[in-house]
Design an enzyme around this catalytic site. Structure first.
Site, PDB file in Angstrom:
ATOM      1  N   LYS A 116      43.123 106.145 -12.350  1.00 42.20           N
ATOM      2  CA  LYS A 116      41.931 105.301 -12.182  1.00 42.20           C
ATOM      3  C   LYS A 116      40.658 105.952 -12.717  1.00 42.20           C
ATOM      4  CE  LYS A 116      43.597 102.449  -8.480  1.00 42.20           C
ATOM      5  NZ  LYS A 116      43.286 101.814  -7.225  1.00 42.20           N
ATOM      6  N   GLY A 164      48.529  99.686  -4.916  1.00 40.12           N
ATOM      7  CA  GLY A 164      49.052  98.860  -3.835  1.00 40.12           C
ATOM      8  C   GLY A 164      48.161  98.858  -2.613  1.00 40.12           C
ATOM      9  N   GLY A 165      46.870  99.020  -2.840  1.00 42.47           N
ATOM     10  CA  GLY A 165      45.909  98.967  -1.741  1.00 42.47           C
ATOM     11  C   GLY A 165      45.857 100.243  -0.913  1.00 42.47           C
ATOM     12  N   HIS A 235      43.820  94.995   1.462  1.00 38.52           N
ATOM     13  CA  HIS A 235      43.783  95.066  -0.002  1.00 38.52           C
ATOM     14  C   HIS A 235      45.003  94.451  -0.668  1.00 38.52           C
ATOM     15  CE1 HIS A 235      40.368  97.543   0.751  1.00 38.52           C
ATOM     16  NE2 HIS A 235      41.074  98.553   1.221  1.00 38.52           N
ATOM     17  N   ARG A 291      50.842  95.342 -16.836  1.00 35.54           N
ATOM     18  CA  ARG A 291      52.131  94.658 -16.615  1.00 35.54           C
ATOM     19  C   ARG A 291      51.843  93.209 -16.257  1.00 35.54           C
ATOM     20  NH1 ARG A 291      51.060  93.884 -11.340  1.00 35.54           N
ATOM     21  NH2 ARG A 291      50.143  95.602 -10.204  1.00 35.54           N
TER      22      ARG A 291
END
Ligand code: ADP
Length: 446
Positions: A116, A164-165, A235, A291
């Site tokens: 990130k 995935g939060g 999330h 993706r």
């Protein structure tokens, strides 16, 4: 030319990919764990190979097993779906090295966007607006304190390898900073094997708006408009809609153009999603997913394009099937993620589907691997279906979703269908007035 394709995934997305292949005349190979021997994707594929035991680590994440299955069945290409190995750069690289086509971007792009910190840095270079925050990794509490003076409170500390939060901590005040920073760093290391964290402004009332993009790998790129995925819990997205109820024509065109320019500049290949937080008319990049997304069907419904076929065409080297001016919005689409879980506590509740009846009729689509008698294994994600509706207007789409949810019978396991029905009746949902915090606030979780 792809003649035979292996799907390195399970559940509804494996079924979705097999369906696209069948329409394209491409033969399919399903891979599965021992727990999934009776799964729908195994039943409808042309061939199936067991790649290991129930635990994903030894099956759906087992790269040597998957590559061996590809070799013995003689496929040309591998589609990773979403989750599992879909954003694993090493997997993409190995697929390539073993002479198969990877239906996705280059491993280099997966690697950059998977980190990130690097992704944010790349976004800045590509002219995409980002959330104001630290420049790169924040290594020590001392650095965190010094950045917090520039960023202000509340702020969010995020793991560079998070997903995935998970791997995020909010600090509301200077007093909360040290503990939040330490927890985030430790958790990042144990959960993702990478302790690198960074910091950014915590936006108070944003919406989650994401742009569907596509590139051919040589500099041609397209966008397929936005999706609003603000209705989230922890999330994790619960309901998504396209187009975004808060986005007007000019805003849509402007942000779409920014994303297309960026994808063209980086020579991106395949499907991607650029995720933004959107507050007071401003977009802030949070991450890019390299993706296909769970919620891709709502974009397909409003544009009429089959995004899985588009992925396969690009991977085959046939390029993009459309020009930007050919992509238009027709009506409105909503998706409800149906999970096998307790509607009150959200605890996953696997079990056996005793009776199954999927809704139908005009504008209703069900993407699912369920059937009567199917036992939902406890080892994987609790999402068992995606119910998607398409209608000329948002108002009709809401009415259609409610009637489809009421027709949907999944007897034997508890699902979150009652929760969806409740949410669709909420005045804020009906008026389209919600933020990423709306669901948790409504449920008294915040
Ligand atoms: P993941 O990869 O785990 O999905 P994201 O970076 O996409 O992580 O963030 C997931 C969600 O976390 C967002 O949709 C939003 O709800 C929340 N979030 C992330 N960054 C911020 C921020 N700077 N301010 C407020 N909320 C945030």
């Amino acid at each position: 030319m792809i003649k035979k394709l292996l799907i390195a995934n399970r559940g509804e997305i494996a079924v979705r990919i097999i369906r696209a292949c069948r329409e394209l005349g491409i033969k399919t190979v399903a891979v599965h764990s021992t727990a999934d021997a009776d799964s729908m994707h195994v039943k409808i594929a042309d061939e199936a190979v067991c790649i290991g035991p129930a635990q994903s680590k030894y099956s759906y994440l087992n790269i040597p097993s998957i590559l061996t299955a590809a070799q013995i069945t003689g496929v040309d290409a591998i589609h990773p779906g979403f989750g599992f190995l879909s954003e694993n750069a090493e997997f993409a690289e190995l697929v390539d090295e073993h002479g198969f086509i990877f239906v996705g971007p280059t491993s280099e792009h997966i690697r950059v966007m998977g980190d990130k910190i690097k992704a944010k840095d790349t976004a800045v270079k590509l002219g995409i607006p980002v959330v104001p925050g630290s420049q790169g990794e924040v290594k020590t509490v001392k650095d965190a304190k010094s950045w917090s003076k520039k960023i202000g409170f509340p702020l969010i500390i995020k793991a560079a390898s998070g997903g995935g939060g998970r791997g995020m901590k909010v600090a509301n005040t200077p007093e909360e900073l040290e503990e939040a920073f330490n927890i985030c760093q430790t958790e990042a290391l144990s959960a993702f094997g990478d302790g690198a964290v960074y910091m950014e402004r915590y936006l108070g009332r944003p919406r989650h708006i994401e742009i569907q993009v596509f590139g051919d790998g040589t500099g041609n790129a397209l966008h397929f408009f936005e999706r609003d995925c603000s209705i989230q819990r922890r999330h994790q997205k619960v309901i998504e809609e396209a187009s975004g109820p808060s986005i007007d024509e000019k805003t849509r065109t402007d942000i779409g153009n920014v994303c297309v320019k960026a994808m063209s500049k980086m020579k991106y290949r395949g499907a991607g999603t650029i995720e933004f937080l959107y507050e007071n008319g401003e977009f802030f990049f949070i991450e890019m997913n390299t993706r296909i997304q769970v919620e891709h069907p709502i974009t397909e419904m409003i544009t009429g394009f089959d995004l899985i076929k588009e992925q396969i065409n690009v991977a085959s080297g046939d390029g993009l099937s459309a020009k930007q001016q050919d992509i238009k919005i027709n009506g409105h689409a909503i998706e409800c993620r149906i999970n096998a879980e307790c509607p009150e506590t959200f605890m996953p509740m696997p079990g056996t589907v005793e009776l199954y009846h999927a809704p139908g009729g005009l504008g209703v689509r069900v993407d699912s691997h369920l059937y009567a008698g199917y036992s939902i294994p406890p080892h994987y994600d609790s999402m068992i279906a995606k119910l998607i509706v398409h209608a000329p207007t948002r108002e009709i789409a809401i009415a259609r979703m409610k009637r489809a949810l009421k027709e949907y019978l999944i007897i034997g396991v508890k699902t979150n269908i009652p929760l969806h029905l409740k949410l669709l009746d909420e005045p804020d949902f009906i008026s389209g007035d919600y933020t990423i915090h709306w669901l948790e606030e409504l449920m008294g979780l915040k």
